[in-house]
Design an enzyme around this catalytic site. Structure first.
Site, mmCIF file in Angstrom:
data_model
loop_
_atom_site.group_PDB
_atom_site.id
_atom_site.type_symbol
_atom_site.label_atom_id
_atom_site.label_comp_id
_atom_site.label_asym_id
_atom_site.label_seq_id
_atom_site.Cartn_x
_atom_site.Cartn_y
_atom_site.Cartn_z
ATOM 1 N N ASN A 51 66.998 54.076 44.419
ATOM 2 C CA ASN A 51 66.630 53.297 45.133
ATOM 3 C C ASN A 51 66.952 53.094 46.629
ATOM 4 O OD1 ASN A 51 69.401 53.066 44.204
ATOM 5 N ND2 ASN A 51 69.675 51.256 44.636
ATOM 6 N N CYS A 97 72.326 45.263 46.362
ATOM 7 C CA CYS A 97 73.271 44.813 45.392
ATOM 8 C C CYS A 97 74.656 45.133 46.082
ATOM 9 C CB CYS A 97 73.136 45.845 44.259
ATOM 10 S SG CYS A 97 71.787 45.101 43.255
#
Lengths: 346, 346
Positions: free
Chosen positions: B95, B287
């Site tokens: 990611n 996140c």
């Protein structure tokens, strides 16, 4: 987000009431590592299954019986609490029969028992904090419909669901009183104060919050309006349909819930007939709609298998009018009569 | 829902990729009860944290190192697999740095090793089924962007996420090959074949399915278009900005990902400057945006703390045009130059 007595930092968002309930039970149990948990026998499947799972992990579970109205006995709560009790989880209002539990009184019992155990522990110099008994309520059915105060009711954890109050699916919350340690189920980025990792579903949460605002604004008037319609429906059915019996309590009941059993016929056949006539009903919980077993709630209030299978749940809501109630009262007696005629059970 | 090689009954829906990943790791581990699990050191936080949790429960965890491009070494995979290995979980594409792992080759190694172990177990008459090594991939970043075939790649479990491919938040899925036993995390009504109880979020799932259809239709052309823009951006930055270094692999890379580190400055200050000029970027994973520690991915590919802090992630997407790339290439060199002038690190 507003829940009387709760601070904003005491609320975390999850994806469903099932998730909130599983997090409450597993989270408290795994954080405390061992102990005794009390639930009622008419909890939602997620509490029942989470308790069963914890039982397999070595936790001790007590399942409180309910009376014929679906009410937990306060004396049973008192008797069930033990030295190693860590959690009591009782649903506020039942999803199938609408019975509202005496949450404030149960909260009071737990508080007092907890204080006694705490002082005993303090004397024997065992960790004071460890003896606290937490009180969780599943308020999926009641939040937004009847008023809740987490302080006055001595609630430590509370589950509420968005789509049960006209909000979007995919959002729920869990109130967790400050200082309570809970072990997360979903691990990762540490969202929701580390208790529920996952990309935060902002659109669903905003919808949930809006739904709460509307419910809170309308709650008092809507509660009165629905209770009146509910009572008209209950009395009408009892008067017009012989051998019909109300499931759940007559007054300690959600304003939007009506549940009956009709002797000699199957609930499923009533649902189908009513559906053809434009009335949407169900036989029990949507979560159990794929299962053929009779409802554990109806069995717990003392119904026989065939009685439980002959039960019908009618839900009222924001868009239910007196005209709708009149229509059901006009249609239902004939449907029951016709089904009884062709029923193999008679 | 279409995932090449997967049957419809092999896919369940969850609320987030984090939930799918936690379910894959915890679910396989708890169903197998004990054993050894292999992950890479650059997995998403949810895999890393789930593995850490399982380690506490007594499972053995191997974390594979990656090279300077973020690639797992196939020999390391071979060497790491042991008699008691139950699961290998490797992300398809990272990611942060976009590196695409050799999933097909890893799948092949696992399949062969599994066969050898199976035949050894068969000879020693220990339960054959138990020795199967499952292969899970977190395809949150890749699904819908690059083609995946679960059979050709020997994948047993796969995570995909809705909002990573322009679908709504609140939906993700987990492919679980038929016959694999997995212990659910969310218990209750038994939705999603008993593996994920919760009211099914139909609107989000429909949105997810539509998003998949669109991505699959556009994937081939979009992949080409974005790769071209990505390469233009990478080459432009390398040419125009001295002391700039690409993080991740030059070609084995997601078509939409660019990640650089610029010596002498902080990534956060670049993000703020670019934001003021209308360019949205980030320093790492969304996140971890609340955390101050440097990215574990950038450290794993060998960056020093200050280098990791000097990194910038630029994501391309469906609405990125060549004009946008040209604008970034016009703006970024000046931003870096100015920040270096006032940097205390130089």
């Amino acid at each position: 987000m507003s829940l009387r007595g709760a601070k904003p930092n005491e609320i975390i968002f999850t994806g469903s009431a099932t998730e909130s309930n599983c997090l409450a039970l597993k989270g408290i149990a795994l954080a405390r590592q061992s102990g005794h948990i009390i639930i009622s026998s008419i909890e939602h499947a997620c509490i029942i299954e989470a308790a069963k799972w914890l039982e397999k992990q070595g936790f001790e579970i007590t399942r409180l019986k309910v009376d014929k109205h679906g009410l937990v006995d306060l004396n049973d709560v008192k008797k069930a609490i033990k030295k190693n009790t860590i959690l009591v989880s009782i649903m506020h209002a039942n999803n199938e029969i609408g019975t509202i539990q005496p949450i404030k009184e149960i909260g009071e019992i737990i508080r007092k028992k907890s204080e006694i155990l705490n002082s005993t522990f303090a004397k024997t110099s065992v960790g004071r904090q460890k003896s606290k008994i937490y009180f969780h309520i599943d308020a999926s059915q009641s939040f937004g419909k009847i008023s809740i105060d987490v302080n006055k009711m001595n609630i430590d954890l509370l589950t509420a669901s968005s789509h049960k109050m006209y909000g979007p699916k995919g959002a729920a919350c869990l109130f967790i009183r400050e200082g309570i340690k809970i072990e997360p189920i979903l691990l990762g980025g540490g969202h929701e104060k580390g208790l529920r990792s996952s990309t935060v579903n902002i659109p669903a949460i905003i919808g949930f919050s809006e739904a709460i605002k509307i419910c809170q604004k309308e709650m008092f008037i809507e509660n009165k309006r629905l209770s009146k319609l509910r009572d008209k429906l209950i009395k009408g059915i009892l008067n017009k349909i012989p051998d019909s019996y109300l499931n759940g309590h007559l007054t300690k009941r959600l304003p939007n819930n009506v549940n009956f059993w009709f002797s000699g016929i199957e609930g499923e056949s009533i649902v189908i007939q009513l559906d053809l006539l434009g009335i949407a009903t169900s036989t029990g919980s949507a979560c159990s709609s794929e299962k053929l077993e009779p409802s554990h709630v109806l069995l717990a209030i003392g119904l026989e298998h065939h009685q439980a299978h002959g039960s019908l749940r009618l839900s009222l809501g924001r868009w239910t009018t007196e005209k709708d109630i009149d229509y059901v009262l006009k249609i239902l007696p004939g449907v029951i009569k016709n089904l009884r005629k062709i029923s193999p059970f008679k």
